[in-house]
Design a protein around this motif. Structure first.
Motif, PDB file in Angstrom:
ATOM      1  N   ASP A 142       0.836  -1.208   0.000  1.00 33.31           N
ATOM      2  CA  ASP A 142       0.000   0.000   0.000  1.00 33.31           C
ATOM      3  C   ASP A 142       0.864   1.247   0.000  1.00 33.31           C
ATOM      4  O   ASP A 142       0.551   2.251  -0.613  1.00 33.31           O
ATOM      5  N   ARG A 143       1.963   1.164   0.744  1.00 29.18           N
ATOM      6  CA  ARG A 143       2.838   2.317   0.871  1.00 29.18           C
ATOM      7  C   ARG A 143       3.513   2.645  -0.464  1.00 29.18           C
ATOM      8  O   ARG A 143       3.598   3.818  -0.840  1.00 29.18           O
ATOM      9  N   TRP A 200       2.291   1.951  -3.355  1.00 22.84           N
ATOM     10  CA  TRP A 200       1.242   2.455  -4.239  1.00 22.84           C
ATOM     11  C   TRP A 200       0.939   3.921  -3.920  1.00 22.84           C
ATOM     12  O   TRP A 200       0.796   4.751  -4.811  1.00 22.84           O
ATOM     13  N   ALA A 201       0.857   4.250  -2.630  1.00 30.61           N
ATOM     14  CA  ALA A 201       0.614   5.639  -2.222  1.00 30.61           C
ATOM     15  C   ALA A 201       1.743   6.537  -2.714  1.00 30.61           C
ATOM     16  O   ALA A 201       1.514   7.654  -3.172  1.00 30.61           O
ATOM     17  N   ASP A 202       2.973   6.023  -2.646  1.00 30.78           N
ATOM     18  CA  ASP A 202       4.117   6.792  -3.131  1.00 30.78           C
ATOM     19  C   ASP A 202       3.953   7.091  -4.610  1.00 30.78           C
ATOM     20  O   ASP A 202       4.183   8.205  -5.066  1.00 30.78           O
ATOM     21  N   PHE A 213       0.725   9.652  -5.057  1.00 28.95           N
ATOM     22  CA  PHE A 213       0.783  11.026  -4.554  1.00 28.95           C
ATOM     23  C   PHE A 213       2.129  11.715  -4.744  1.00 28.95           C
ATOM     24  O   PHE A 213       2.181  12.885  -5.101  1.00 28.95           O
ATOM     25  N   ASN A 214       3.215  11.013  -4.439  1.00 26.31           N
ATOM     26  CA  ASN A 214       4.497  11.710  -4.367  1.00 26.31           C
ATOM     27  C   ASN A 214       5.045  12.059  -5.743  1.00 26.31           C
ATOM     28  O   ASN A 214       4.839  11.335  -6.711  1.00 26.31           O
ATOM     29  N   ARG A 215       5.744  13.196  -5.795  1.00 25.30           N
ATOM     30  CA  ARG A 215       6.333  13.687  -7.029  1.00 25.30           C
ATOM     31  C   ARG A 215       7.784  14.070  -6.763  1.00 25.30           C
ATOM     32  O   ARG A 215       8.139  14.403  -5.639  1.00 25.30           O
ATOM     33  N   SER A 216       8.560  14.043  -7.836  1.00 30.60           N
ATOM     34  CA  SER A 216       9.893  14.595  -7.686  1.00 30.60           C
ATOM     35  C   SER A 216       9.778  16.084  -8.004  1.00 30.60           C
ATOM     36  O   SER A 216       9.774  16.499  -9.147  1.00 30.60           O
TER      37      SER A 216
END
Lengths: 413, 82
Positions: B34-35, B37-39, B42-45
């Motif tokens: 899940d972590r 997938w969340a990365d 949502f997360n961007r460089s």
């Protein structure tokens, strides 16, 4: 010319006390280091010193005080947000704003003007009603009004907006206000400085030392310092700072532009915002119309401005106020907005011990300056998140618990 | 006005295009945590640099790649996905 000014000409030393000291060099160690001497950073320093007795603090700024988004926003202050977290947070901010001039003994030109968010479609009216009800529930002065009230508050408005976007109603927020944004940074800066905080301008952070998951120091262009606590309050530079501690965040940077007209006689009392026309406008104490629109459409780490923006915004302004067709645009500029996927900020603790974030302030950061200072200073002093910012923690994304603040900038999303 | 070169239609004003974000590898949703997938979701460089991005030419419905410097706002090259 006032004769008082003559003493500046004849004195060999500056006859007035300066707003800030300019410390010669950095100390070897501080209890806390704040990166960014904008409104948020300086407010955090101010409340750290005033409310928490932490004065061995350095504020590091790569440029000059208030030269980033603090001096680039359109100075609107309001609290008519949509989520319970947002409303509670911004309402606290508006209350702090109202006493700030006296707190600083500095005139912030805080002017309560009333704030209309115009609705041009049935669905927008429905959203306004929803927001009004959420606001009222939390005791915020906010109501849905019809086109007649809009016309009464701004008689020059073309209520049909050129015939293609008639105004059907508006969300009216009486406490909506504007303030002189530079003075906010100066007031917080002076207050922090007087209490012993050091403000180092033209000092760029090059890296942050992290040992076994804990912050230990900061490397700057003026030497290295040891500190157990670092607060990042750098708006559009946030990804560069989080990169220094190896932290991944959802923040992405888009420019946000704004412009002002030449000064004119006072004619526009309220602040007007139209989501459909992508316009927000108010008239400053100097008589300039201060106008903004939506974000630039793609990622960019620069503050260049574009003609496309002026053309688009001017066209929409003329839909609302056709008589402005001869008004001249004096200046335009841009700031780098640190956007988040849910239009809510990212605040508080991070997986790196001693590294605190006050970020993700995108297009809505100025109005939150006092409450950010209050809550971030509490968080830094206590090492855990203040009650009001728990909904804004970075960890919400990996838990898939977004805050969904659609009331954010009223424009462009 | 800024000009972007569509690999199909040639140089066109940037207002004809939509930005699709940085090209990022998608983890396998069936096997990743899940972590992870969340990365991905949502997360961007967010740091500035030369990035490969998705762009879309709205008028012709063309998705393509552009390599762009996000500080200088300079497009280095554009090409169609293979």
């Amino acid at each position: 010319m006032p004769y008082q000014l003559l003493r500046f000409a004849f004195a060999s030393k500056h006859p007035e006390p300066r707003m800030f000291r300019t410390p010669e060099r950095l100390k070897n160690a501080y209890d806390a280091v704040i990166i960014g001497a904008g409104g948020h950073g300086l407010a955090s320093a101010y409340y750290l010193a005033r409310d928490h007795g932490m004065t061995n603090v350095a504020v590091l700024e790569r440029g000059y005080i208030g030269g980033g988004n603090t001096g680039r926003n359109t100075t609107i202050i309001r609290s008519n947000y949509l989520t319970p977290e947002g409303v509670a947070f911004y309402d606290q901010s508006v209350r702090l704003w109202q006493d700030l001039s006296q707190d600083f003994d500095l005139n912030l030109f805080y002017a309560t003007r009333g704030h209309f968010t115009l609705a041009h479609t049935d669905s927008a009216v429905r959203t306004m009603r929803w927001r009004a009800e959420v606001n009222k529930h939390f005791g915020v002065d906010s109501e849905l009004v019809g086109p007649d009230e809009v016309r009464k508050a701004a008689p020059q408005i073309d209520i049909t907006c050129g015939g293609h976007a008639p105004i059907l109603g508006a969300l009216y927020h009486a406490p909506g206000a504007i303030a002189r944004h530079d003075a906010v940074a100066w007031g917080y800066g002076r207050g922090a400085d007087q209490r012993g905080v050091e403000i180092h301008q033209q000092t760029e952070v090059l890296g942050i030392n992290v040992e076994s998951g804990k912050v230990t120091g900061v490397r700057t262009t003026k030497g290295d310092i040891a500190t157990p606590r670092v607060l990042s309050a750098v708006a559009g530079f946030t990804p560069r700072v989080t990169d220094m501690v190896g932290l991944r965040t959802p923040i992405y940077i888009h420019p946000l532009q704004a412009m002002v007209t030449e000064p004119m006689k006072p004619w526009l009392d309220p602040i007007l915002v139209s989501g459909s026309l992508h316009v927000y406008v108010s008239q400053s104490a100097r008589g300039e119309l201060v106008m903004g629109a939506s974000l630039d459409p793609y990622e960019l780490h620069a503050t260049r401005s574009t003609l496309d923006f002026v053309e688009g915004l001017a066209a929409h302004m003329l839909d609302m106020f056709p008589f402005l067709s001869n008004a001249r645009v004096n200046r335009q500029w841009a700031g780098m907005a640190d956007m988040t996927p849910d239009f809510a900020p990212i605040m508080g603790t991070t997986p790196v011990e001693g590294f605190y974030l006050d970020a993700g302030w995108g297009t809505w950061g100025f109005k939150a300056t006092p409450v950010c200072g209050k809550t971030m200073s509490w968080t830094v002093a206590n090492g855990r998140n203040h009650e009001l910012i728990k909904g804004f923690n970075l960890s919400r994304f990996e838990r898939y618990e977004l805050t969904g603040e659609k009331g954010a900038a009223s424009v462009g999303h | 006005m800024k000009i972007l070169t569509c690999p199909v239609n040639g140089p066109r004003p940037v207002s004809e295009f939509a930005y699709g974000g940085e090209v990022r590898p998608m983890p396998d949703g069936a096997t990743c945590t899940d972590r992870e997938w969340a990365d991905y979701v949502f997360n961007r460089s967010g740091v500035p640099g030369v990035k490969i991005e998705w762009w879309y030419h709205i008028a012709s419905g063309t998705w393509f790649y552009a390599e762009r410097d996000t500080v200088a706002d300079r497009v280095i090259r554009t090409w169609l996905p293979a």
